[in-house]
Enzyme design. Structure first.
Site, PDB file in Angstrom:
ATOM      1  N   PRO A 129       6.850 -16.396  -8.535  1.00  0.00           N
ATOM      2  CA  PRO A 129       7.690 -16.181  -9.634  1.00  0.00           C
ATOM      3  C   PRO A 129       7.646 -14.469  -9.597  1.00  0.00           C
ATOM      4  CG  PRO A 129       5.093 -17.709  -9.850  1.00  0.00           C
ATOM      5  CD  PRO A 129       5.482 -17.213  -8.415  1.00  0.00           C
TER       6      PRO A 129
ATOM      7  N   GLY B  65      18.821 -13.772  -9.208  1.00  0.00           N
ATOM      8  CA  GLY B  65      17.959 -12.271  -9.333  1.00  0.00           C
ATOM      9  C   GLY B  65      19.426 -11.405  -9.515  1.00  0.00           C
TER      10      GLY B  65
ATOM     11  N   GLU C 209      21.748 -17.588  -6.538  1.00  0.00           N
ATOM     12  CA  GLU C 209      22.362 -17.484  -8.394  1.00  0.00           C
ATOM     13  C   GLU C 209      22.033 -15.889  -8.996  1.00  0.00           C
ATOM     14  OE1 GLU C 209      22.086 -18.787 -12.521  1.00  0.00           O
ATOM     15  OE2 GLU C 209      20.313 -19.391 -10.972  1.00  0.00           O
TER      16      GLU C 209
END
Length: 335
Positions: free
Chosen positions: A180, A232, A255
């Site tokens: 995360p 990111g 992405e």
């Protein structure tokens, strides 16, 4: 009231464990800067353990990879039911750790439930092809899970991106290690608990909190990771591509943030164009990959557009994301 913080450790091989170093880091409420909790800070040693667990779960008589695809779908549908059951808590936790307006968090989680159910339905629909070829040959394709996937999440939509990356990989029969964003680790840990409750076998999902240079870099360089998915910045995306080439030529899906323009022409209806532009620019405080970071307005409508846009922007309330008086009409459809 602040939501209860239930999980702050690493999730490896279906167990909640401290980081091997014993280190923790603070996670914050971005609304007021207050410390929410101290979270276990994983590093290379923890990534190695998580990848090893995921590799065992995939390669050694894999309960998950060899499971009937329809059964994988059933477990993932159970996961969607649990998200729906806990959606109030998850929305509050997302808003608390991420700063997302609570009404928007509830909308995102509703979308996440639907996404998981759709991807669960795809688990037993992964098919190959027979290919016409010259000669006495039989040519066909067979799609199989690739192995251990390293999934690196952004901070701006933790729940939605978690379910899109994780559920896709799991439906295909892969095993995963999730890293995360260090700013927003709490909902990823809560979702890991729900997947375990849904019946996910040991080692199939692992979550390692930590920072990019430590946990993230170790994950992207690991030779037992077959694929990395990253959402990111362009700068970090370049580093991940390099890490793939320098390790095992792992497959990479990126992405990355862009510079999306919105173009307003002279014949635009301001009653539609201004709210639409506000949606594109201000939704989720503009911290979203599809946000319009630039506006190009044709000269004939420029002054009127700026005047109306300023008035609209001034009507948007800034403050505590749980305040129910926040505008929630930024997602508009043309009348």
């Amino acid at each position: 009231m602040a939501p209860e913080i239930k999980y702050t450790k690493l999730f490896i091989d279906n167990e909640w464990v401290d980081a091997k170093s014993g280190k923790t880091f603070e996670t914050y409420n971005p609304h007021d800067g207050s410390v929410i909790a101290k979270v276990a800070e994983g590093d290379k040693e923890d990534i190695d353990l998580a990848v090893a667990a995921a590799k065992r779960a995939f390669h050694r008589n894999s309960e998950w990879r060899l499971m009937d695809a329809s059964k994988r779908g059933e477990i993932l549908r159970k996961f969607s039911d649990l998200i729906e059951r806990d959606q109030k808590y998850l929305a509050e936790l997302e808003s608390y750790n991420n700063g997302m307006v609570l009404a928007h968090a509830k909308t995102f989680i509703g979308g996440a439930v639907g996404m998981v159910r759709y991807l669960a339905s795809c688990a037993d629909k992964v098919t190959g092809e027979t290919i016409p070829s010259d000669g006495e040959v039989f040519s066909y394709t067979l799609r199989q899970p690739i192995g251990v996937c390293g999934l690196i999440l952004p901070w701006n939509g933790p729940i939605y991106i978690f379910v899109s990356k994780v559920t896709t990989a799991l439906a295909a029969g892969c095993t995963v290690v999730v890293k995360p964003a260090e700013q927003t680790p709490l909902t990823a840990l809560a979702l890991a608990a729900l997947l375990a409750e849904a019946g996910l076998p040991k080692g199939v999902l692992n979550v390692v909190n930590g920072f990019g240079p430590g946990a993230g870099s170790s994950l992207t360089h690991h030779s037992d990771v077959a694929k990395v998915s990253f959402t990111g910045s362009v700068e970090v995306g370049k580093l991940i591509q390099q890490a793939s080439g320098n390790s095992n030529l792992k497959r990479v899906t990126l992405e990355l943030g862009g510079k999306s323009p919105l173009i307003i022409m002279n014949d635009a209806d301001l009653n539609v164009a201004v709210p639409y532009a506000a949606n594109a620019v201000f939704f989720h405080q503009g911290q979203i990959c599809i946000a319009a970071s630039r506006l190009f307005v044709q000269s004939g409508i420029y002054d009127k557009f700026v005047e109306a846009a300023v008035k609209y922007a001034q009507s948007i309330k800034v403050g505590n994301p749980t305040d129910p008086t926040h505008r929630t009409d930024l997602r508009l459809t043309r009348k």
